[in-house]
Write a protein that holds these residues in place. Structure first.
Motif, PDB file in Angstrom:
ATOM      1  N   SER A  90       0.834  -1.214   0.000  1.00 36.48           N
ATOM      2  CA  SER A  90       0.000   0.000   0.000  1.00 36.48           C
ATOM      3  C   SER A  90       0.862   1.255   0.000  1.00 36.48           C
ATOM      4  N   LEU A  91       1.838   1.281  -0.863  1.00 34.49           N
ATOM      5  CA  LEU A  91       2.788   2.391  -0.890  1.00 34.49           C
ATOM      6  C   LEU A  91       2.103   3.701  -1.262  1.00 34.49           C
ATOM      7  N   LYS A  92       2.601   4.764  -0.666  1.00 31.80           N
ATOM      8  CA  LYS A  92       2.075   6.105  -0.881  1.00 31.80           C
ATOM      9  C   LYS A  92       3.182   7.006  -1.427  1.00 31.80           C
ATOM     10  N   PRO A  93       2.838   8.078  -2.129  1.00 30.52           N
ATOM     11  CA  PRO A  93       3.874   8.993  -2.620  1.00 30.52           C
ATOM     12  C   PRO A  93       4.782   9.509  -1.509  1.00 30.52           C
ATOM     13  N   GLN A 127      16.919   3.628  -3.755  1.00 27.21           N
ATOM     14  CA  GLN A 127      15.876   4.623  -4.011  1.00 27.21           C
ATOM     15  C   GLN A 127      14.522   3.945  -4.190  1.00 27.21           C
ATOM     16  N   VAL A 128      13.536   4.455  -3.484  1.00 27.00           N
ATOM     17  CA  VAL A 128      12.142   4.047  -3.661  1.00 27.00           C
ATOM     18  C   VAL A 128      11.355   5.269  -4.099  1.00 27.00           C
ATOM     19  N   THR A 129      10.695   5.171  -5.232  1.00 30.12           N
ATOM     20  CA  THR A 129       9.886   6.270  -5.745  1.00 30.12           C
ATOM     21  C   THR A 129       8.471   5.772  -5.979  1.00 30.12           C
ATOM     22  N   VAL A 130       7.513   6.441  -5.356  1.00 28.60           N
ATOM     23  CA  VAL A 130       6.109   6.064  -5.479  1.00 28.60           C
ATOM     24  C   VAL A 130       5.388   7.172  -6.218  1.00 28.60           C
ATOM     25  N   SER A 131       4.849   6.841  -7.372  1.00 29.72           N
ATOM     26  CA  SER A 131       4.148   7.839  -8.176  1.00 29.72           C
ATOM     27  C   SER A 131       2.665   7.838  -7.838  1.00 29.72           C
ATOM     28  N   SER A 132       2.058   9.014  -7.954  1.00 33.44           N
ATOM     29  CA  SER A 132       0.632   9.147  -7.618  1.00 33.44           C
ATOM     30  C   SER A 132      -0.248   8.862  -8.816  1.00 33.44           C
TER      31      SER A 132
END
Length: 124
Positions: free
Chosen positions: A85-88, A119-124
């Motif tokens: 449930s990753l969030k930006p 690096q972890v990047t979560v896009s919306s």
């Protein structure tokens, strides 16, 4: 000296999942408490999750509770962080760290060894 190497970071959409891995060498992992920290651009490094030497005790930052799971495989000298449930706002560089203390520590100063980060990047 202990070397820690993180892997598993990447780009994921909001609501997605990632598994981070932290492989240790140079020391026996089971003698160390382990943790994950993260640092977003322009922000201080933040505690995310920690696990004691046996894996029997864990702790999480409030924002990670119910979404992240830290666990370890001492036979493989590896610690993991499952992130669901990753969030930006989870976007950051994630660091693995090792502590010589027998009980869980949440302060970064209590950790002696650090990895280079992933690096972890979560896009919306």
């Amino acid at each position: 000296q202990m070397q820690l190497v993180e892997s598993g970071g990447g780009l994921v959409q909001a609501g997605g999942s990632l598994r981070l891995s932290c492989a240790a060498s140079g020391r026996i992992l089971s003698r160390y408490g382990m943790a994950w920290f993260r640092q977003a651009p322009g922000k201080e490094r933040e505690f995310v999750a920690a696990i004691n030497w046996s894996g029997g005790s864990t702790d999480y930052v409030d924002s990670a509770k119910g979404r992240f799971t830290i666990f370890r495989d001492n036979a493989k000298n590896t610690v993991y962080l499952d992130m669901d449930s990753l969030k930006p706002e989870d976007t950051a560089v994630y660091y693995c760290a090792a502590s010589e203390y027998s009980i869980i520590q949440i302060a970064s100063m209590m950790y002696k060894y650090w990895g280079q980060g992933t690096q972890v990047t979560v896009s919306s």
